[in-house]
Design an enzyme around this catalytic site. Sequence first.
Site, PDB file in Angstrom:
ATOM      1  N   SER A  71       0.797  -1.237   0.000  1.00  0.00           N
ATOM      2  CA  SER A  71       0.000   0.000   0.000  1.00  0.00           C
ATOM      3  C   SER A  71       0.825   1.280   0.000  1.00  0.00           C
ATOM      4  O   SER A  71       0.264   2.370  -0.094  1.00  0.00           O
ATOM      5  CB  SER A  71      -0.955   0.014   1.200  1.00  0.00           C
ATOM      6  OG  SER A  71      -2.096  -0.776   0.919  1.00  0.00           O
ATOM      7  N   LYS A  74       0.104   3.736  -2.722  1.00  0.00           N
ATOM      8  CA  LYS A  74      -0.901   4.808  -2.630  1.00  0.00           C
ATOM      9  C   LYS A  74      -0.274   6.193  -2.499  1.00  0.00           C
ATOM     10  O   LYS A  74      -0.950   7.210  -2.719  1.00  0.00           O
ATOM     11  CB  LYS A  74      -1.844   4.544  -1.451  1.00  0.00           C
ATOM     12  CG  LYS A  74      -2.725   3.302  -1.611  1.00  0.00           C
ATOM     13  CD  LYS A  74      -3.633   3.110  -0.420  1.00  0.00           C
ATOM     14  CE  LYS A  74      -4.599   1.950  -0.607  1.00  0.00           C
ATOM     15  NZ  LYS A  74      -3.955   0.621  -0.485  1.00  0.00           N
ATOM     16  N   SER A 135      -5.964   3.541   4.488  1.00  0.00           N
ATOM     17  CA  SER A 135      -5.424   2.780   3.360  1.00  0.00           C
ATOM     18  C   SER A 135      -6.532   2.048   2.595  1.00  0.00           C
ATOM     19  O   SER A 135      -6.346   0.939   2.097  1.00  0.00           O
ATOM     20  CB  SER A 135      -4.365   1.772   3.832  1.00  0.00           C
ATOM     21  OG  SER A 135      -3.558   1.353   2.764  1.00  0.00           O
TER      22      SER A 135
END
Length: 448
Positions: A71, A74, A135
């Site tokens: 993640s 991101k 997230s």
Amino acid sequence: MNFIIKRRCFATLGMAFILALALVLQVPFASKAEAAADPLGVKAKSAILIDFNSGQILYEKNADKVYPPASMTKMMTEYLVMQALHAKKITWDTKVSISDYAYQVSQNRSFSNVPLKKDYQYTVRELYEAMAIYSANGATIALAEKVGGTEKNFVDLMNKTAKKFDMTHAQYINSSGLENVDLGKFAPYGDANGSNKLSARDIAKLAYHIIHDYPEALQISKIPLKNFTAGVDAPIQMVNWNYMLPGFGENMAKFTYDGVDGLKTGHTDLAGYCFTGTVNRDGHRLISVVMGTSSDAQRFEQTRALFDYGYQQFTEKTIAKKNQVIKGQKAVSVHNGKKDQVAVAFGAAYKTSIASGEQVSSDYKVVLNRSKLNKDSSLEAPVKKGEKIGYVTISPKGKSQYGYLYNDNNKIPVVAAEQVDRSNWFVRLFKGIGSLFGSIFSWIAGLF
């Protein structure tokens, strides 16, 4: 015969003993070599520590090896959303519709998610907060589709931006950091087992740009807890996965690190536990990246070790102040000015990190912008105070570290230290006449 056999046996045993002894003796030397190469012994597949103000690299381990970032992907999505906001292509209140793709991913609560509705429009801010704090994967995909039109177009923009930032190993195939095995038919790029790939150095460069270009992103990334209320029957508490932030209470006190305000965690089975952290203490900001640690706790423990190393082993020192005249640098000639020359000064402040207790001097190499100069290397009046006329490269003389995140991190603009107005036409006329007669006399003198 028996004597020969015994001799051979003793010889074999002797050789085995020597080999075993050699192996035993090798271990300490290998350990010493490894310790010298890695003074921290960071328990991660790769890691890097950056001094944000100077761009200096204070520590690195396998910083150019490529791994799945999970993640931490991101962060690029966050950057591009911020870019779209600043370009006024969208606003925080812009409404975002939810595609079947974003909807289906958001319903999987085994991922980080807030469940989204297809018949509800969310604001950019609501989705951004879900992405940056919790997230949330579905929210991330919805934002990517809003900015790029499709996630595939958005991924193209991610890779284009990565190239612009000199993230030499970056390969994005989606906006969220999930692996293609999880995205299934919705995966925009790559095969069934594909995943994003980045190095720790790549991620550090991205973090550097987020903080430098859009520091307001930290105002959201530092929120420890927030309720998501858009389109849900009951509020969903979003708990920030960055446990180093203050505000979690006693249960997370062992992870809290004073000054931490970002930036992004990541975890998948393939990537392990990852974290891009940033901390600011009295204006001295550090950026760290750890990839592939073995547990949730370990990624924060290793980040703490990096931050402690940065603050305890290095001291930030101001090398240059804005508008400070550069000592030892010759003034630049000015043509047709009320003054014949102008001193040069630093166009910006510059700080560097030095090993604690070390005295550091610096070399200054000034390079003037040729497009600003006449053929005789003079500036043409008028010259404004603070006018950029070149740059200076600062080379600190001290304990060498790992260089800089970018090659131009140690370059500072050079400016004119004062204003030099253009002389009036009458003065310029007589100066021109004087110059002409000077040339004639020089020519005549040359004849004799």
